[in-house]
Design a protein around this motif. Sequence first.
Motif, PDB file in Angstrom:
ATOM      1  N   PHE A  64      -4.258  18.180  16.591  1.00 21.20           N
ATOM      2  CA  PHE A  64      -3.629  16.960  16.094  1.00 21.20           C
ATOM      3  C   PHE A  64      -4.220  16.488  14.767  1.00 21.20           C
ATOM      4  CE2 PHE A  64      -3.402  17.330  20.697  1.00 21.20           C
ATOM      5  CZ  PHE A  64      -2.031  17.501  20.806  1.00 21.20           C
ATOM      6  N   TRP A  65      -5.092  17.306  14.208  1.00 21.66           N
ATOM      7  CA  TRP A  65      -5.497  17.171  12.811  1.00 21.66           C
ATOM      8  C   TRP A  65      -4.886  18.294  11.979  1.00 21.66           C
ATOM      9  CZ3 TRP A  65      -8.293  13.424  10.274  1.00 21.66           C
ATOM     10  CH2 TRP A  65      -8.852  12.428  11.085  1.00 21.66           C
ATOM     11  N   VAL A  66      -5.121  19.514  12.422  1.00 25.26           N
ATOM     12  CA  VAL A  66      -4.673  20.679  11.642  1.00 25.26           C
ATOM     13  C   VAL A  66      -3.146  20.772  11.605  1.00 25.26           C
ATOM     14  CG1 VAL A  66      -4.856  23.172  11.355  1.00 25.26           C
ATOM     15  CG2 VAL A  66      -6.801  21.888  12.249  1.00 25.26           C
ATOM     16  N   GLY A  67      -2.486  20.507  12.745  1.00 22.20           N
ATOM     17  CA  GLY A  67      -1.031  20.601  12.815  1.00 22.20           C
ATOM     18  C   GLY A  67      -0.324  19.615  11.891  1.00 22.20           C
ATOM     19  N   PRO A  68      -0.576  18.298  12.049  1.00 19.70           N
ATOM     20  CA  PRO A  68       0.096  17.327  11.174  1.00 19.70           C
ATOM     21  C   PRO A  68      -0.246  17.502   9.693  1.00 19.70           C
ATOM     22  CG  PRO A  68      -0.719  16.232  13.142  1.00 19.70           C
ATOM     23  CD  PRO A  68      -1.279  17.625  13.172  1.00 19.70           C
ATOM     24  N   ILE A  69      -1.506  17.793   9.382  1.00 21.43           N
ATOM     25  CA  ILE A  69      -1.879  17.964   7.974  1.00 21.43           C
ATOM     26  C   ILE A  69      -1.179  19.190   7.383  1.00 21.43           C
ATOM     27  CG2 ILE A  69      -3.783  18.517   6.411  1.00 21.43           C
ATOM     28  CD1 ILE A  69      -5.562  16.707   8.155  1.00 21.43           C
ATOM     29  N   SER A 125       0.798  -1.225   0.000  1.00 22.73           N
ATOM     30  CA  SER A 125       0.000   0.000   0.000  1.00 22.73           C
ATOM     31  C   SER A 125       0.831   1.275   0.000  1.00 22.73           C
ATOM     32  CB  SER A 125      -0.911   0.010   1.239  1.00 22.73           C
ATOM     33  OG  SER A 125      -0.132   0.147   2.424  1.00 22.73           O
ATOM     34  N   GLY A 126       2.135   1.140   0.167  1.00 20.38           N
ATOM     35  CA  GLY A 126       2.978   2.318   0.355  1.00 20.38           C
ATOM     36  C   GLY A 126       3.180   2.633   1.813  1.00 20.38           C
ATOM     37  N   ALA A 127       2.431   1.954   2.688  1.00 18.64           N
ATOM     38  CA  ALA A 127       2.557   2.102   4.151  1.00 18.64           C
ATOM     39  C   ALA A 127       2.446   3.561   4.580  1.00 18.64           C
ATOM     40  CB  ALA A 127       3.859   1.482   4.654  1.00 18.64           C
ATOM     41  N   HIS A 128       1.354   4.201   4.203  1.00 17.82           N
ATOM     42  CA  HIS A 128       1.117   5.570   4.690  1.00 17.82           C
ATOM     43  C   HIS A 128       0.842   5.548   6.186  1.00 17.82           C
ATOM     44  CE1 HIS A 128      -0.351   7.077   0.470  1.00 17.82           C
ATOM     45  NE2 HIS A 128       0.810   6.432   0.423  1.00 17.82           N
ATOM     46  N   LEU A 129      -0.170   4.774   6.599  1.00 17.82           N
ATOM     47  CA  LEU A 129      -0.540   4.573   8.008  1.00 17.82           C
ATOM     48  C   LEU A 129      -0.788   5.895   8.722  1.00 17.82           C
ATOM     49  CD1 LEU A 129       2.200   1.883   8.865  1.00 17.82           C
ATOM     50  CD2 LEU A 129       0.007   1.567   7.705  1.00 17.82           C
ATOM     51  N   ASN A 130      -1.148   6.932   7.970  1.00 19.83           N
ATOM     52  CA  ASN A 130      -1.228   8.277   8.521  1.00 19.83           C
ATOM     53  C   ASN A 130      -2.011   9.156   7.552  1.00 19.83           C
ATOM     54  OD1 ASN A 130      -0.704  10.943   9.352  1.00 19.83           O
ATOM     55  ND2 ASN A 130       1.407  10.516   9.895  1.00 19.83           N
ATOM     56  N   PRO A 131      -3.174   9.685   7.949  1.00 14.53           N
ATOM     57  CA  PRO A 131      -3.948  10.539   7.041  1.00 14.53           C
ATOM     58  C   PRO A 131      -3.178  11.745   6.528  1.00 14.53           C
ATOM     59  CG  PRO A 131      -5.292   9.881   8.916  1.00 14.53           C
ATOM     60  CD  PRO A 131      -3.893   9.432   9.220  1.00 14.53           C
ATOM     61  N   ALA A 132      -2.282  12.294   7.342  1.00 14.00           N
ATOM     62  CA  ALA A 132      -1.498  13.446   6.903  1.00 14.00           C
ATOM     63  C   ALA A 132      -0.584  13.065   5.744  1.00 14.00           C
ATOM     64  CB  ALA A 132      -0.677  14.003   8.064  1.00 14.00           C
ATOM     65  N   VAL A 133       0.027  11.898   5.814  1.00 13.70           N
ATOM     66  CA  VAL A 133       0.883  11.418   4.725  1.00 13.70           C
ATOM     67  C   VAL A 133       0.057  11.184   3.474  1.00 13.70           C
ATOM     68  CG1 VAL A 133       2.358   9.515   3.953  1.00 13.70           C
ATOM     69  CG2 VAL A 133       2.577  10.405   6.282  1.00 13.70           C
ATOM     70  N   THR A 134      -1.109  10.586   3.621  1.00 13.68           N
ATOM     71  CA  THR A 134      -1.977  10.318   2.475  1.00 13.68           C
ATOM     72  C   THR A 134      -2.399  11.618   1.793  1.00 13.68           C
ATOM     73  OG1 THR A 134      -2.796   8.257   3.457  1.00 13.68           O
ATOM     74  CG2 THR A 134      -4.162   9.279   1.759  1.00 13.68           C
ATOM     75  N   ALA A 181      -0.758  14.412   1.809  1.00 13.52           N
ATOM     76  CA  ALA A 181       0.434  14.932   1.133  1.00 13.52           C
ATOM     77  C   ALA A 181       0.665  14.202  -0.187  1.00 13.52           C
ATOM     78  CB  ALA A 181       1.650  14.790   2.037  1.00 13.52           C
ATOM     79  N   MET A 182       0.418  12.898  -0.220  1.00  7.13           N
ATOM     80  CA  MET A 182       0.596  12.128  -1.440  1.00  7.13           C
ATOM     81  C   MET A 182      -0.397  12.553  -2.517  1.00  7.13           C
ATOM     82  SD  MET A 182       3.121  10.036  -1.221  1.00  7.13           S
ATOM     83  CE  MET A 182       4.227   9.384   0.028  1.00  7.13           C
ATOM     84  N   VAL A 183      -1.614  12.896  -2.118  1.00  8.69           N
ATOM     85  CA  VAL A 183      -2.599  13.395  -3.078  1.00  8.69           C
ATOM     86  C   VAL A 183      -2.152  14.744  -3.631  1.00  8.69           C
ATOM     87  CG1 VAL A 183      -4.953  14.256  -3.364  1.00  8.69           C
ATOM     88  CG2 VAL A 183      -4.557  12.174  -2.078  1.00  8.69           C
ATOM     89  N   LEU A 184      -1.732  15.636  -2.744  1.00 11.79           N
ATOM     90  CA  LEU A 184      -1.301  16.967  -3.165  1.00 11.79           C
ATOM     91  C   LEU A 184      -0.105  16.887  -4.115  1.00 11.79           C
ATOM     92  CD1 LEU A 184      -1.785  20.004  -2.821  1.00 11.79           C
ATOM     93  CD2 LEU A 184      -0.203  19.966  -0.886  1.00 11.79           C
ATOM     94  N   GLY A 185       0.749  15.902  -3.922  1.00 15.13           N
ATOM     95  CA  GLY A 185       1.892  15.717  -4.800  1.00 15.13           C
ATOM     96  C   GLY A 185       1.574  14.917  -6.053  1.00 15.13           C
TER      97      GLY A 185
END
Length: 271
Positions: free
Chosen positions: A205-210, A64-73, A75-79
């Motif tokens: 802990f949503w707004v900061g990491p995202i 899956s790419g091992a995102h395991l983190n909505p913030a990473v996911t 970022a992957m969409v934005l990129g």
Amino acid sequence: MIKELCNGFNLKAFLAELIGTLVFVFVGLGSTLAWPSSLPTVLQISFTFGLGIGTLVQTVGHISGAHLNPAVTIAMVLGAHISFAQALFYIIAQLIGGVVGAGLLYEFSPAEIRGGFGINQPSNGTSPGQAFAIEVFLTLQLVLCIFASTDSRRTDNVGSPAISIGLSVVLGHLLGIYYTGCSMNPARSFAPALITGNFNDHWIFWVGPISGAVLACLLYNYVFAPYDLSASERLDILQGKIAEENEREEKRKQSVDLNSLYCHPNNKEKM
């Protein structure tokens, strides 16, 4: 719309994100429990989270790419690395997996040792604004490390992405624990908050990491190492069209290989 969502669903990847996040939250929160013989130390918590993510990147990264983190996911969409539909399913899997992992740990742990159950919240006199800034910076360094260590265009000796990403998580915790308990991951924060019903200052802990992940994506993908993709190509990736074409091409190659195996004259003679 429904068809696009269905096309973006990959059961193996969905399960990999769900189970991976479940295990990560279970072992990570487990390191924060207050056992009578010894209280958890900063090093213990930091390395448990870091080793946990490193192990899981090695385990499910190829699935899956091992995102395991909505913030990473996000970022992957934005990129423009994954489609909107895939990102949606990943975030759902991560949240479900995190909540299940936290719920299992809560049930398996005696009430007297649960303590704060690893809830992320400002501590040691840290204001909400300061906590937000810390989470932005900590997630920024983590997501920059993820993009850099998994960039297939690099020709230098990258080493092990799993180790690099794991150490980046350790680094974040060594500083962040004193400020916020260190999140860098909305799913990790949401899970214990939901299980205990404690949502104090939870927005941090949503707004900061995202926010940190978005900044990292903009820096790496559009400043440090831009990808040579046109706007239409990026749009095709976000809509899942390129992923579908790659899947069809892979199936076509497999079909051609299978036909050559049975149709080649030498193979017929052997059969």
